[in-house]
Write a protein that holds these residues in place. Structure first.
Motif, PDB file in Angstrom:
ATOM      1  N   PRO A  26      -8.995 -16.256  40.710  1.00 45.30           N
ATOM      2  CA  PRO A  26      -9.380 -15.896  39.309  1.00 45.30           C
ATOM      3  C   PRO A  26      -9.963 -17.374  38.686  1.00 45.30           C
ATOM      4  O   PRO A  26      -9.543 -18.178  38.663  1.00 45.30           O
ATOM      5  CB  PRO A  26      -7.842 -15.912  38.651  1.00 45.30           C
ATOM      6  N   ALA A  27     -11.011 -16.677  37.991  1.00 48.98           N
ATOM      7  CA  ALA A  27     -11.672 -17.565  37.128  1.00 48.98           C
ATOM      8  C   ALA A  27     -10.915 -17.554  35.547  1.00 48.98           C
ATOM      9  O   ALA A  27     -10.546 -16.462  35.375  1.00 48.98           O
ATOM     10  CB  ALA A  27     -13.303 -17.246  37.010  1.00 48.98           C
ATOM     11  N   VAL A  28     -10.954 -18.655  35.205  1.00 49.82           N
ATOM     12  CA  VAL A  28     -10.127 -18.751  33.601  1.00 49.82           C
ATOM     13  C   VAL A  28     -11.044 -19.274  32.502  1.00 49.82           C
ATOM     14  O   VAL A  28     -12.087 -19.845  32.824  1.00 49.82           O
ATOM     15  CB  VAL A  28      -8.899 -19.674  33.949  1.00 49.82           C
ATOM     16  N   GLU A  29     -10.716 -18.755  31.537  1.00 47.91           N
ATOM     17  CA  GLU A  29     -11.560 -19.280  30.322  1.00 47.91           C
ATOM     18  C   GLU A  29     -10.379 -19.499  29.189  1.00 47.91           C
ATOM     19  O   GLU A  29      -9.626 -18.705  29.000  1.00 47.91           O
ATOM     20  CB  GLU A  29     -12.422 -17.830  29.774  1.00 47.91           C
ATOM     21  N   PHE A  30     -10.942 -20.698  28.438  1.00 50.17           N
ATOM     22  CA  PHE A  30      -9.968 -20.898  27.458  1.00 50.17           C
ATOM     23  C   PHE A  30     -10.902 -22.191  26.495  1.00 50.17           C
ATOM     24  O   PHE A  30     -11.962 -22.295  26.687  1.00 50.17           O
ATOM     25  CB  PHE A  30      -8.957 -21.793  28.032  1.00 50.17           C
ATOM     26  N   THR A  31     -10.036 -22.289  25.222  1.00 57.44           N
ATOM     27  CA  THR A  31     -10.890 -23.137  24.402  1.00 57.44           C
ATOM     28  C   THR A  31     -10.400 -24.412  24.255  1.00 57.44           C
ATOM     29  O   THR A  31      -9.125 -24.523  24.494  1.00 57.44           O
ATOM     30  CB  THR A  31     -10.693 -22.393  23.032  1.00 57.44           C
ATOM     31  N   ALA A  32     -10.947 -25.455  23.995  1.00 57.78           N
ATOM     32  CA  ALA A  32     -10.295 -26.777  24.087  1.00 57.78           C
ATOM     33  C   ALA A  32     -11.331 -27.555  22.990  1.00 57.78           C
ATOM     34  O   ALA A  32     -12.251 -27.276  22.494  1.00 57.78           O
ATOM     35  CB  ALA A  32     -10.460 -27.334  25.741  1.00 57.78           C
ATOM     36  N   LEU A  33     -10.743 -28.730  22.640  1.00 59.19           N
ATOM     37  CA  LEU A  33     -11.433 -29.641  21.741  1.00 59.19           C
ATOM     38  C   LEU A  33     -11.774 -31.086  22.455  1.00 59.19           C
ATOM     39  O   LEU A  33     -11.131 -31.483  23.485  1.00 59.19           O
ATOM     40  CB  LEU A  33     -10.260 -30.005  20.430  1.00 59.19           C
ATOM     41  N   ILE A  34     -12.820 -31.436  21.804  1.00 59.07           N
ATOM     42  CA  ILE A  34     -13.451 -32.538  22.338  1.00 59.07           C
ATOM     43  C   ILE A  34     -12.879 -33.788  21.721  1.00 59.07           C
ATOM     44  O   ILE A  34     -12.452 -33.577  20.298  1.00 59.07           O
ATOM     45  CB  ILE A  34     -14.885 -32.544  22.332  1.00 59.07           C
ATOM     46  N   SER A  35     -12.399 -34.857  22.447  1.00 62.79           N
ATOM     47  CA  SER A  35     -11.679 -35.700  21.757  1.00 62.79           C
ATOM     48  C   SER A  35     -12.477 -36.616  20.730  1.00 62.79           C
ATOM     49  O   SER A  35     -13.908 -36.402  20.790  1.00 62.79           O
ATOM     50  CB  SER A  35     -11.118 -36.935  22.655  1.00 62.79           C
ATOM     51  N   ARG A  36     -12.097 -37.631  19.970  1.00 62.07           N
ATOM     52  CA  ARG A  36     -12.840 -38.513  18.768  1.00 62.07           C
ATOM     53  C   ARG A  36     -13.699 -39.369  19.643  1.00 62.07           C
ATOM     54  O   ARG A  36     -14.620 -40.001  19.108  1.00 62.07           O
ATOM     55  CB  ARG A  36     -11.943 -39.274  18.165  1.00 62.07           C
ATOM     56  N   ILE A  37     -13.539 -39.531  21.016  1.00 63.13           N
ATOM     57  CA  ILE A  37     -14.454 -40.587  21.729  1.00 63.13           C
ATOM     58  C   ILE A  37     -15.517 -39.732  22.641  1.00 63.13           C
ATOM     59  O   ILE A  37     -16.291 -40.215  23.407  1.00 63.13           O
ATOM     60  CB  ILE A  37     -13.415 -41.455  22.694  1.00 63.13           C
ATOM     61  N   GLY A  38     -15.405 -38.342  22.469  1.00 61.38           N
ATOM     62  CA  GLY A  38     -16.415 -37.584  23.101  1.00 61.38           C
ATOM     63  C   GLY A  38     -15.966 -37.306  24.560  1.00 61.38           C
ATOM     64  O   GLY A  38     -16.809 -37.236  25.440  1.00 61.38           O
ATOM     65  N   ARG A  39     -14.732 -37.056  24.664  1.00 58.95           N
ATOM     66  CA  ARG A  39     -14.092 -36.744  26.113  1.00 58.95           C
ATOM     67  C   ARG A  39     -13.820 -35.429  25.902  1.00 58.95           C
ATOM     68  O   ARG A  39     -12.649 -35.148  25.055  1.00 58.95           O
ATOM     69  CB  ARG A  39     -13.297 -37.778  26.656  1.00 58.95           C
ATOM     70  N   LEU A  40     -13.916 -34.570  26.881  1.00 59.00           N
ATOM     71  CA  LEU A  40     -13.089 -33.257  27.312  1.00 59.00           C
ATOM     72  C   LEU A  40     -12.084 -33.471  28.299  1.00 59.00           C
ATOM     73  O   LEU A  40     -12.661 -33.540  29.696  1.00 59.00           O
ATOM     74  CB  LEU A  40     -14.077 -32.189  27.299  1.00 59.00           C
TER      75      LEU A  40
END
Length: 599
Positions: free
Chosen positions: A354-368
């Motif tokens: 299964p492929a998944v899809e979700f929403t995430a936030l990029i950190s304050r130093i530009g890292r996911l």
């Protein structure tokens, strides 16, 4: 008291007084002679009397030592003080005073007197204080109010392995409550030693530790989490306190215990035969430390004389370690609506994953930051932006406002994807962009590569089987290249070892993450490397991130280290001092010894 001035100065002083006496005898007034000589009239008159009584020799300086010294330390006591210092070089003046009283000496002088005696006999090496130290000293009012805990190294075994020591000390009484030798300083090993101490002595009110990952999860990336040690403290009502980063003086009592243990035991013993022998030796030393060794901070009382459980608190009968806590969700995931769930899994490439899809936030130093220790880098201008992530076992696609930003190879296993589904992610549709890895069918028997991360026990999963690689590769990402009947283990761009292929060739194309071969790797060097190291004052050297114990008797020597695939050989000229099993696979970047520091 003897005159320590040079002979020339004493002779000059006698001649100076002789000239003054001659001037008076020639008729010069005494007051004028005294002014010229820089002395008083009484001194000039005394010089004249001494000259008439004994001549020129009588004008030399006389000893100021008193004829009688009723408070002088008896010679036998002074001899005993020097003998104690020579027998126990680490005993200071206060400890020697305590020992004199315990041995029934006729006269027990003060610590300052003992210090002067040791200085006069050359038994003290004075140290220059480079900077003035300012410490804020503190101590709990009663036992069992606070334990200080830490980890220390330097416990070496005969095979070259270095074990760690879990230590704990009661803040008020300096009683050692924990001294457990562990092969691996994991969080569970620390908690096991902590639980054994609480079972034996009771539950303390507070525990003070540094910020090691075994004690706290506040620095866990990408989000803080509660570790097992913190959970045990919470469930037993213990306040877990942490020091400031890089502040070892806060836990100074346990650090000072480490220093005593190193100097008095570990620096003077050979590597132990096994872990049990090391534990037995340390237990014997700790027992003497607790029950027969006086402590200056306790006014020369033994820690066992001061240590008591907290009033009204009985030791716990048994402390059961809970299961490892499951990490909380690392990502802020939106709720999944029932209409978003398809009736069947979506095929992705040739795998029913299964492929998944979700929403995430990029950190304050530009890292996911993604599960499985994966990171995707962005510019700092995108910090705090919400992105949509599409992921399967081959690719990770990151979208911002419908625009594709990044495509990276995926490290997700089928189990990771299923775990994300349980956390509330949604099953995604077809892949929205070209895959990061080839998705076309691989020919049966072709050369295939898969990437895996070695677990903490040295195993990796391949085709539903557990394959043992090497403990030296724990935590590293390795490439497994399947060629014919063999499997090459590639780490850091070179072949680490070669094993029989655990999976038949017809199943290679179906392995998770299977791909075509990448860059050509270089074989390991045929001849061993060599490096020079200077043995430290503790009798150890560092090679390739691994500490080797050479022995305190070789401190200051420059030794040659032969770096082989599985062992380190230590040579002093043509003499082989020791052989140590190699547990680190880090590359050697320094081949010369540090220059000796000069005064």
């Amino acid at each position: 008291m003897q005159d320590d001035r040079p002979v020339d100065d004493r002779r000059w002083m006698a001649e100076h007084r002789y000239r003054a006496v001659l001037q008076v005898l020639d008729g010069v007034p005494v007051a004028q002679v005294a002014r010229q000589a820089g002395a008083s009239r009484q001194s000039v008159y005394s010089w004249i009397e001494r000259y008439h009584a004994g001549g020129l020799d009588a004008l030399a300086d006389r000893s100021r030592r008193p004829h009688l010294s009723p408070h002088q330390v008896p010679p036998e006591v002074e001899s005993l003080i020097c003998e104690l210092r020579r027998s126990y070089p680490r005993w200071g003046a206060r400890r020697i005073v305590h020992e004199l009283g315990a041995r029934g000496a006729a006269v027990v002088p003060g610590s300052s007197t003992v210090h002067r005696i040791l200085t006069r006999h050359g038994l003290i090496d004075h140290q220059e204080q480079i900077h003035k130290r300012k410490y804020r000293r503190w101590q709990r009012d009663a036992p069992m109010q606070l334990w200080q805990m830490d980890l220390m190294g330097g416990v070496f075994l005969a095979g070259g392995r270095e074990c760690k020591l879990v230590t704990g000390i009661d803040d008020h009484s300096r009683f050692i409550v924990i001294a457990r030798v562990v092969a691996t300083p994991s969080g569970r090993a620390v908690c096991t030693a902590f639980a054994e101490a609480m079972t034996k002595f009771g539950v303390p009110s507070e525990v003070l530790t540094d910020n090691g990952k075994q004690f706290t999860g506040r620095f866990t990336k990408p989000a803080p989490a509660e570790v097992l040690f913190e959970r045990i403290c919470r469930e037993n009502g213990i306040t877990a306190r942490l020091t400031k980063p890089r502040s070892p003086t806060t836990t100074g009592k346990i650090e000072r215990f480490h220093k005593s243990l190193r100097r008095e035991l570990l620096d003077h013993v050979e590597p132990f035969a096994d872990q049990a022998a090391a534990q037995a030796a340390i237990d014997a030393w700790v027992y003497a430390y607790n029950h027969s060794r006086p402590h200056q901070a306790l006014k020369m009382a033994c820690p066992a004389d001061v240590f008591r459980p907290a009033p009204g608190q009985s030791p716990v009968s048994e402390v059961v370690l809970p299961e490892e806590p499951t990490a909380r969700p690392l990502l802020e995931l939106p709720p999944v609506l029932p209409a978003q769930l398809p009736t069947a899994l979506t095929p992705v490439g040739d795998h029913q994953v299964p492929a998944v899809e979700f929403t995430a936030l990029i950190s304050r130093i530009g890292r996911l930051c993604l599960p499985g220790n994966q990171q995707v880098k962005f510019t700092a201008a995108l910090a705090g932006r919400a992105v949509t992530v599409w992921a399967d076992d081959r690719s990770i696609h990151v979208f911002l406002d419908g625009e594709l930003l990044r495509t990276r190879p995926s490290r997700f296993s089928p189990g990771d994807l299923k775990a994300l589904l349980k956390q509330g992610t949604r099953i995604a549709g077809p892949e929205p962009a070209p895959s990061a890895l080839p998705t076309g069918p691989l020919a049966a028997g072709a050369v295939v590569e898969v990437e895996r991360i070695v677990a903490r026990d040295g195993y990796v999963g391949l085709g539903g089987k557990l394959v043992l690689l090497s403990p030296q590769l724990v935590g590293q990402a390795v490439v497994l290249r399947l060629v014919g009947q063999m499997m090459h283990v590639i780490a850091d761009g070179r072949v680490h070892r070669t094993l029989p292929a655990p999976v038949p060739p017809e199943k290679w194309p179906k392995l998770a993450g299977a791909r075509s071969p990448g860059a050509v790797t270089t074989p390991p060097p045929a001849r061993p490397l060599s490096a020079y190291r200077r043995v430290s004052s503790a009798g150890t050297v560092m090679v390739s991130g691994q500490r080797l114990r050479i022995g305190a008797s070789h401190r200051g020597k420059t030794v040659l280290i032969l770096i082989e695939d599985t062992v380190f050989r230590v040579l002093d000229g043509d003499t082989e001092l020791s052989t140590h099993a190699r547990t680190s696979d880090k590359p050697v970047t320094r081949f010369k010894a540090h220059a000796r520091l000069t005064d």
